[in-house]
Design a protein around this motif. Structure first.
Motif, PDB file in Angstrom:
ATOM      1  N   PRO A 264       6.993   0.733   8.810  1.00  0.00           N
ATOM      2  CA  PRO A 264       6.885   2.192   9.303  1.00  0.00           C
ATOM      3  C   PRO A 264       5.375   2.643   8.342  1.00  0.00           C
ATOM      4  CG  PRO A 264       8.736   1.889   9.850  1.00  0.00           C
ATOM      5  CD  PRO A 264       8.423   0.571   8.869  1.00  0.00           C
ATOM      6  N   ALA A 265       6.012   2.825   7.037  1.00  0.00           N
ATOM      7  CA  ALA A 265       5.291   3.102   6.051  1.00  0.00           C
ATOM      8  C   ALA A 265       4.138   2.545   5.983  1.00  0.00           C
ATOM      9  CB  ALA A 265       5.757   3.412   4.368  1.00  0.00           C
TER      10      ALA A 265
ATOM     11  N   ILE B  42       0.944  -1.244   0.419  1.00  0.00           N
ATOM     12  CA  ILE B  42      -0.262   0.416  -0.043  1.00  0.00           C
ATOM     13  C   ILE B  42       1.099   1.237  -0.404  1.00  0.00           C
ATOM     14  CG2 ILE B  42      -1.785  -0.727   1.669  1.00  0.00           C
ATOM     15  CD1 ILE B  42      -0.850  -0.064   3.982  1.00  0.00           C
ATOM     16  N   GLU B  43       2.245   1.103   0.671  1.00  0.00           N
ATOM     17  CA  GLU B  43       3.096   2.178   1.035  1.00  0.00           C
ATOM     18  C   GLU B  43       3.453   2.467  -1.019  1.00  0.00           C
ATOM     19  OE1 GLU B  43       5.563  -0.937   1.523  1.00  0.00           O
ATOM     20  OE2 GLU B  43       4.213  -0.658   1.520  1.00  0.00           O
ATOM     21  N   GLN B  44       3.482   1.622  -2.221  1.00  0.00           N
ATOM     22  CA  GLN B  44       4.218   1.785  -2.719  1.00  0.00           C
ATOM     23  C   GLN B  44       3.053   1.565  -4.045  1.00  0.00           C
ATOM     24  OE1 GLN B  44       6.801  -1.669  -2.826  1.00  0.00           O
ATOM     25  NE2 GLN B  44       8.339  -0.100  -1.649  1.00  0.00           N
ATOM     26  N   GLN B  45       1.886   0.827  -4.235  1.00  0.00           N
ATOM     27  CA  GLN B  45       0.951   0.931  -5.331  1.00  0.00           C
ATOM     28  C   GLN B  45      -0.179   1.358  -5.180  1.00  0.00           C
ATOM     29  OE1 GLN B  45       0.393  -3.456  -5.929  1.00  0.00           O
ATOM     30  NE2 GLN B  45       2.471  -3.690  -5.430  1.00  0.00           N
ATOM     31  N   ASP B  46      -0.514   2.786  -5.974  1.00  0.00           N
ATOM     32  CA  ASP B  46      -1.989   2.972  -5.321  1.00  0.00           C
ATOM     33  C   ASP B  46      -3.130   2.455  -5.244  1.00  0.00           C
ATOM     34  OD1 ASP B  46       0.300   5.570  -5.045  1.00  0.00           O
ATOM     35  OD2 ASP B  46      -0.272   6.051  -7.722  1.00  0.00           O
ATOM     36  N   GLU B  47      -3.025   1.458  -6.951  1.00  0.00           N
ATOM     37  CA  GLU B  47      -4.175   0.721  -6.423  1.00  0.00           C
ATOM     38  C   GLU B  47      -4.484   0.168  -5.325  1.00  0.00           C
ATOM     39  OE1 GLU B  47      -3.996  -2.726  -9.550  1.00  0.00           O
ATOM     40  OE2 GLU B  47      -6.545  -2.185  -9.701  1.00  0.00           O
ATOM     41  N   MET B  48      -3.693  -0.475  -4.496  1.00  0.00           N
ATOM     42  CA  MET B  48      -3.287  -1.180  -3.281  1.00  0.00           C
ATOM     43  C   MET B  48      -4.201  -0.250  -1.886  1.00  0.00           C
ATOM     44  SD  MET B  48      -3.180  -4.256  -3.908  1.00  0.00           S
ATOM     45  CE  MET B  48      -3.154  -4.730  -2.482  1.00  0.00           C
TER      46      MET B  48
ATOM     47  N   ASP C 274      -8.085   0.770  12.837  1.00  0.00           N
ATOM     48  CA  ASP C 274      -8.627   0.683  14.595  1.00  0.00           C
ATOM     49  C   ASP C 274      -7.528   0.166  15.410  1.00  0.00           C
ATOM     50  OD1 ASP C 274     -10.912   2.204  14.925  1.00  0.00           O
ATOM     51  OD2 ASP C 274     -11.815   0.648  13.797  1.00  0.00           O
ATOM     52  N   GLU C 275      -6.984  -0.795  14.669  1.00  0.00           N
ATOM     53  CA  GLU C 275      -6.024  -1.746  15.257  1.00  0.00           C
ATOM     54  C   GLU C 275      -4.994  -2.246  14.363  1.00  0.00           C
ATOM     55  OE1 GLU C 275      -7.798  -4.622  17.464  1.00  0.00           O
ATOM     56  OE2 GLU C 275      -9.342  -2.877  18.582  1.00  0.00           O
ATOM     57  N   PHE C 276      -3.371  -2.901  15.036  1.00  0.00           N
ATOM     58  CA  PHE C 276      -2.867  -3.709  14.054  1.00  0.00           C
ATOM     59  C   PHE C 276      -2.248  -4.571  14.407  1.00  0.00           C
ATOM     60  CE2 PHE C 276      -3.642   0.860  14.028  1.00  0.00           C
ATOM     61  CZ  PHE C 276      -3.488   1.158  12.923  1.00  0.00           C
ATOM     62  N   GLN C 277      -1.935  -5.259  13.711  1.00  0.00           N
ATOM     63  CA  GLN C 277      -0.927  -6.780  13.962  1.00  0.00           C
ATOM     64  C   GLN C 277       0.303  -6.481  12.474  1.00  0.00           C
ATOM     65  OE1 GLN C 277      -4.806  -9.397  14.368  1.00  0.00           O
ATOM     66  NE2 GLN C 277      -3.411 -10.980  15.575  1.00  0.00           N
ATOM     67  N   GLY C 278       1.396  -7.311  13.518  1.00  0.00           N
ATOM     68  CA  GLY C 278       1.895  -7.778  11.774  1.00  0.00           C
ATOM     69  C   GLY C 278       3.115  -7.536  12.676  1.00  0.00           C
ATOM     70  N   TYR C 279       4.066  -8.239  11.433  1.00  0.00           N
ATOM     71  CA  TYR C 279       5.588  -8.083  12.448  1.00  0.00           C
ATOM     72  C   TYR C 279       6.389  -6.791  11.992  1.00  0.00           C
ATOM     73  CZ  TYR C 279       5.884 -13.369  10.863  1.00  0.00           C
ATOM     74  OH  TYR C 279       5.309 -14.535  11.278  1.00  0.00           O
ATOM     75  N   LEU C 280       6.142  -6.004  11.953  1.00  0.00           N
ATOM     76  CA  LEU C 280       6.735  -4.518  12.324  1.00  0.00           C
ATOM     77  C   LEU C 280       6.372  -4.247  14.526  1.00  0.00           C
ATOM     78  CD1 LEU C 280       7.521  -2.089  12.009  1.00  0.00           C
ATOM     79  CD2 LEU C 280       5.241  -1.222  12.155  1.00  0.00           C
ATOM     80  N   PHE C 281       5.842  -5.235  14.175  1.00  0.00           N
ATOM     81  CA  PHE C 281       5.479  -4.722  16.397  1.00  0.00           C
ATOM     82  C   PHE C 281       5.741  -6.268  16.994  1.00  0.00           C
ATOM     83  CE2 PHE C 281       1.659  -2.302  13.923  1.00  0.00           C
ATOM     84  CZ  PHE C 281       2.290  -1.091  14.249  1.00  0.00           C
TER      85      PHE C 281
ATOM     86  N   VAL D 155       3.415  -1.358  25.636  1.00  0.00           N
ATOM     87  CA  VAL D 155       3.539  -0.046  23.828  1.00  0.00           C
ATOM     88  C   VAL D 155       4.381  -0.654  23.726  1.00  0.00           C
ATOM     89  CG1 VAL D 155       3.862   2.214  23.612  1.00  0.00           C
ATOM     90  CG2 VAL D 155       2.897   1.998  25.727  1.00  0.00           C
ATOM     91  N   ILE D 156       4.452  -0.692  22.749  1.00  0.00           N
ATOM     92  CA  ILE D 156       5.549  -1.619  20.875  1.00  0.00           C
ATOM     93  C   ILE D 156       6.250  -0.811  20.769  1.00  0.00           C
ATOM     94  CG2 ILE D 156       6.170  -3.715  20.130  1.00  0.00           C
ATOM     95  CD1 ILE D 156       3.873  -4.923  21.533  1.00  0.00           C
ATOM     96  N   ALA D 157       6.957  -0.320  20.108  1.00  0.00           N
ATOM     97  CA  ALA D 157       7.835   0.389  19.643  1.00  0.00           C
ATOM     98  C   ALA D 157       7.976  -0.148  18.301  1.00  0.00           C
ATOM     99  CB  ALA D 157       9.221   1.367  19.398  1.00  0.00           C
ATOM    100  N   ALA D 158       8.162   0.452  16.868  1.00  0.00           N
ATOM    101  CA  ALA D 158       7.955  -0.863  16.009  1.00  0.00           C
ATOM    102  C   ALA D 158       9.476  -0.381  16.122  1.00  0.00           C
ATOM    103  CB  ALA D 158       7.557   0.409  14.637  1.00  0.00           C
ATOM    104  N   ARG D 159      10.167  -1.927  14.971  1.00  0.00           N
ATOM    105  CA  ARG D 159      11.288  -2.188  14.570  1.00  0.00           C
ATOM    106  C   ARG D 159      11.952  -1.320  14.236  1.00  0.00           C
ATOM    107  NH1 ARG D 159      10.527  -8.376  13.821  1.00  0.00           N
ATOM    108  NH2 ARG D 159       9.851  -9.059  15.814  1.00  0.00           N
ATOM    109  N   GLY D 160      12.821  -1.173  14.607  1.00  0.00           N
ATOM    110  CA  GLY D 160      13.758  -0.047  13.432  1.00  0.00           C
ATOM    111  C   GLY D 160      13.535   1.399  14.001  1.00  0.00           C
TER     112      GLY D 160
END
Length: 713
Positions: free
Chosen positions: A670-671, A638-644, A682-689, A707-712
Motif C-alpha cells: 500500500p505504501a 520507493i517507500e523507504q529509499q529517498d533516491e528511488m 495513471d495506472e498500476f499493476q502488481g501483486y498488491l492487487f 474494483v480490486i481492494a489491495a491485499r490486506g
C-alpha cells in the motif's frame, strides 16, 4: 628660486639649445645612415651638391670626389645599361612634382657592380631652383635573395609539374588546394583543375575504407606528419588502386596551420604481389580459406578479443560425414568440388567477424567470436548443419553429406589455440559416436545446456502445433483501484518438463524462428478474450500485449497484427502494443515507420520496462508513444529509499509533461501505491492487487465489479 623676470630668458636659452641639438642630431643621422643621402642638380651629369659620408661605403668614393662641377658625375657612376631608364623615371617624377623610387646598378671605385634603390623628390633649393634630394641604398643582397627565390620557385614548379609521383596540398577537412598533373592522372582526371573541382569530401569520395581520412588526420595532429600511409582508393571511373602517402603539416610564421602537403604513389602492384605471397603462405590452395597457420593466428586474436570484451568464443571442429565414400567412388576431382562447395556454404553461414578455415582433407574449423549466450552459438551450429546437408550436384548426380561438429568454448574449455583445438576435436569424435550429423560440446555441463535447449525447442514446436500455450491476464488499475485494462502474458506448462518460465522459452523462440507462430497463438487467444469482455461495456478495457523486438521490426508485422484483429473482430483502439527499448537501438527509420503504421491502424503504443535500458529522452520525442511503463526495479523501495522515490517522481513528472499515460509495474504494498498515486501515476499493476490470472479467473474479477481492494485492506 627663479624670478618671473628670469623665466623668459631661460625659455629662450632652452629653445636655442634645442635648435643646436637638432642640427647636430640631423647631421649625425645623415652621415651615419647605411646608404648615401644627397642633393643634386637636374643636369646631364646629375651634379652632386651634397652627399653624406655613407657614399664611401656605397661607392668606394669619398664625398669630395663626387661633389662639385669638376667631380666624378653620378651619371658616370651609374651603369651605362641603366642610365636612360633611370633618367626617364626621374624626369617624369620631376614633371609631376612627385616622389620616385628606382632600382638600378652602379659601378664602384673597385669596379664592382651593385644594385641600389634610389628614393627622391624634386624640391626648390634656397634660391628657388629645382633640385633633387634623396637617398641611395645598397640592395645587392636583397636582389640576390629575390633572384634565388625566383629560381627556387621556378625549379619547384618544374619539379611539381613534371614529377612522376602525385603531389598535393589539402585542407585538413579534405579539400584540395593544389595538385600536380601526376596526381590527376593517378586518380583518372584530365588535369589538376578538374581534380580540384570534382574531388571533395575525401573520406567519402576517395578512400574505400570509411574513416580512413580521419585516421590520416589523427596521425597528422599527433605527429605533424604521416609516412607510408597506405590506403585503397577509388579512381574517377570507380576502379580501385592502392596508394602510399607521405605528408606533413605546413604552418605559417605565426604557427597557424596552413595546409597538409605531401606526395602519393601507386603501390597497387606491390600490394598485389604481397597478397599473392600472403595467400600462398596462409591460405588453403583449393578453397582459399585460411590454412592452419592463419587459422591459429585468428584463434589467438579471437581469444584476446573475448578476454578483452568478457564474452565467449566458440571453436568448432567440423568433419564431413561420408566424404571418403564420395572421394573414393567419384574421384578426387568430385571430392575437391565438394570441398569447395562446402567451404562456400560455411562462409555464407557465419558472420564477417567470424572465421572458417580448412585444416586439410575434409576437416574444417570455425572461429565464432563475440557470443554472450550459448543459445546464439547453438543457433549458428544448427544453421551450419542445415547448410552442409543441402544436396549438392557432383559428377552429374545430386548427393548429400552431413557433418559431425565438436565445440570447445573459451574460456571454459581452454585459454589457448592448442587446447581449444584439441578439445573441439575430442568433442567432434563424440558427435560421430552419437550418430553423426550432430554437434557436441566438450564439457558435460555445456552438453546439458545444449540438450535442454534442443529439448525445449522440440517441445515448443509440438506445443505450438497443439495450441498448448496459455494466456494469463494481469489487471491494470486506475487510482480508484478500478480495472481499466489488462496485460496478456504467455504461460507454458509442459506435462513432463513442468512449468516453464517465459524468460526460458521466449529467447529460444526468438533464436529458432518460433517467435512468430508463438506470438500468433497468444494474440489470437488474447484478442478473442478482450472482444468478449468488452461487449456491452461503456468504457472498454484496453488489452496490452508484448511484441518481441525482433518480431516488431519485421516488415510485415503491421499487416499480420491487423489481420488477427480483423479475425477476432476486436477494434484496434482497444489494444496497446508494448515494446522494450531494444527496438530503438537498431534501424531508426524502420522503427519510426512501423510505429506510424501501427498508429495509423488505431493501436496505442507503450514503452515497456522504462528506466532499465538506455532510456534516451529523444525516443519519447521522436516516436509516437502513448504510454511509458515504469519498470518494477524503480518501484521496489520507493517507500523507504529517498533516491528511488526521487527517480520515480521524476519519471512520472516527465510523463505528465509529455502528456503520456504513466503505468507503474510491480506495486506490492500500500505504501508504494499511495506514493505513486499521490505523485500522479495513471495506472498500476502488481501483486498488491492481483497476480496474472487465467482467463476464467480474470473474468470473475470483472463479474465482481472490476474494483480490486489491495491485499490486506
Amino acid at each position: 628660486m627663479l624670478s618671473a623676470r628670469s623665466i623668459p630668458r631661460l625659455r629662450t636659452s632652452l629653445l636655442a639649445s634645442t635648435r643646436v641639438d637638432r642640427a647636430r642630431v640631423l647631421d649625425t643621422l645623415v652621415n651615419n645612415l647605411d646608404g648615401m643621402a644627397y642633393r643634386c642638380h637636374l643636369d646631364r651629369d646629375w651634379t652632386m651638391v651634397f652627399v653624406s659620408q655613407g657614399c664611401l661605403a656605397l661607392t668606394g668614393y669619398p664625398a669630395d670626389v663626387l661633389v662639385g662641377a669638376n667631380a666624378l658625375s653620378w651619371e658616370a657612376v651609374t651603369d651605362p645599361s641603366d642610365r636612360q631608364r633611370v633618367r626617364g623615371e626621374i624626369e617624369a617624377a620631376v614633371r609631376s612634382a612627385r616622389r620616385f623610387a628606382v632600382e638600378y646598378r652602379i659601378r664602384t671605385r673597385e669596379g664592382d657592380t651593385k644594385w641600389v634603390l634610389e628614393r627622391g623628390i624634386p624640391v626648390p633649393d634656397e634660391r628657388g631652383c629645382i633640385v633633387i634630394e634623396g637617398f641611395v641604398e645598397d640592395i645587392t643582397e636583397h636582389r640576390a635573395m629575390v633572384a634565388a627565390l625566383e629560381h627556387a620557385e621556378l625549379r619547384y614548379r618544374h619539379i611539381f609539374e613534371h614529377a612522376s609521383e602525385g603531389i598535393f596540398q589539402t585542407t585538413p577537412e579534405g579539400r584540395y588546394l593544389a595538385a600536380n598533373p601526376a596526381l590527376a592522372k593517378l586518380y583518372g582526371y584530365a588535369g589538376p583543375d578538374e581534380l580540384i573541382a570534382d574531388l571533395a569530401e575525401l573520406d567519402r569520395r576517395l578512400y574505400v575504407e570509411p574513416g580512413r581520412r580521419a585516421a590520416f588526420r589523427r596521425l597528422m595532429e599527433t605527429h605533424g606528419e604521416v609516412r607510408n600511409f597506405e590506403s585503397e582508393v577509388y579512381r574517377r571511373d570507380g576502379s580501385r588502386i592502392w596508394i602510399s602517402e607521405n605528408a606533413h603539416i605546413v604552418r605559417g610564421s605565426d604557427g597557424r596551420l596552413i595546409c597538409y602537403e605531401g606526395t602519393v604513389q601507386d603501390v597497387s602492384e606491390r600490394r598485389h604481389y604481397e597478397a599473392q605471397l600472403e595467400r600462398q603462405a596462409n591460405r588453403d590452395q583449393l578453397t582459399g580459406l585460411p590454412n592452419r597457420n592463419l587459422l591459429r593466428d585468428r584463434i589467438e586474436q579471437g581469444i584476446a578479443r573475448a578476454a578483452r570484451r568478457g564474452c565467449m568464443l566458440a571453436l568448432v571442429f567440423i568433419d564431413l560425414d561420408g566424404f571418403k565414400f564420395i572421394n573414393d567412388s567419384l574421384g578426387h576431382a568430385a571430392g575437391d568440388e565438394l570441398l569447395v562447395e562446402i567451404a562456400g556454404r560455411l562462409n555464407a553461414s557465419i558472420r564477417s567477424s567470424d572465421t572458417v578455415g580448412r585444416l586439410g582433407g575434409d576437416e574444417f574449423v570455425l572461429v565464432l567470436n563475440d557470443h554472450e549466450q550459448l543459445g546464439s552459438v547453438i543457433s549458428t551450429l544448427e544453421r551450419v548443419l542445415q547448410d552442409i546437408g543441402r544436396p549438392a550436384a557432383l559428377a552429374g548426380r545430386e548427393l548429400q553429406v552431413g557433418a559431425s561438429l565438436g565445440v570447445a568454448m573459451y574460456p571454459d574449455d581452454g585459454d589457448d589455440a592448442d587446447s581449444l583445438l584439441k578439445h573441439a576435436d575430442v568433442a567432434m569424435y563424440a558427435a560421430k559416436s552419437r550418430g553423426r550429423n550432430n554437434f557436441q560440446f566438450f564439457t558435460r555441463a555445456l552438453n546439458s545446456v545444449a540438450e535442454e535447449r534442443l529439448t525445449l525447442e522440440a517441445a515448443m514446436r509440438v506445443a505450438i502445433e497443439r495450441d498448448e500455450f496459455e494466456v494469463h491476464y494481469q489487471p491494470k488499475l486506475d487510482h480508484r483501484r478500478r480495472i481499466v485494462g489488462m496485460e496478456a502474458l504467455a504461460r507454458w506448462f509442459h506435462p513432463v518438463l513442468g512449468d516453464i518460465r517465459p524468460d526460458r522459452f521466449i529467447p529460444i523462440a526468438e533464436e529458432c524462428g518460433l517467435i512468430l507462430p508463438l506470438t500468433t497463438c497468444i494474440l489470437r487467444r488474447a484478442f478473442a478474450a478482450a472482444r468478449r469482455w468488452n461487449q456491452g461495456r461503456d468504457q472498454p478495457l484496453r488489452l496490452a500485449v508484448n511484441l518481441s523486438p525482433r518480431l516488431f521490426l519485421s516488415r510485415d508485422i503491421v499487416a499480420h497484427v491487423s489481420g488477427l484483429l480483423c479475425d477476432a473482430g476486436l477494434p484496434a483502439s482497444q489494444v496497446e502494443l508494448e515494446v522494450t527499448e531494444t527496438v530503438f537501438l537498431g534501424d531508426d527509420e524502420l522503427a519510426v515507420g512501423i510505429f506510424r503504421a501501427f498508429k495509423a491502424l488505431g493501436l496505442s503504443l507503450a514503452m515497456d520496462d522504462f528506466g532499465t535500458g538506455y532510456s534516451s529522452l529523444s525516443y519519447l520525442r521522436r516516436f509516437p508513444l502513448d504510454t511509458i511503463k515504469i519498470d518494477r526495479s524503480l518501484v521496489v523501495g520507493i517507500e523507504q529509499q529517498d533516491e528511488m522515490a526521487m527517480i520515480a517522481r521524476a519519471v512520472i513528472s516527465l510523463g505528465q509533461s509529455l502528456r503520456k499515460t504513466v503505468v507503474a509495474e510491480g506495486v506490492e504494498n500500500p505504501a508504494q501505491f499511495d506514493f505513486l498515486r499521490f505523485q500522479g501515476c495513471d495506472e498500476f499493476q502488481g501483486y498488491l492487487f492481483s497476480r496474472p490470472l487465467p482467463e476464467a479467473g480474470f473474468a470473475r474479477l470483472l463479474e465482481a465489479g472490476g474494483v480490486i481492494a489491495a491485499r490486506g485492506d
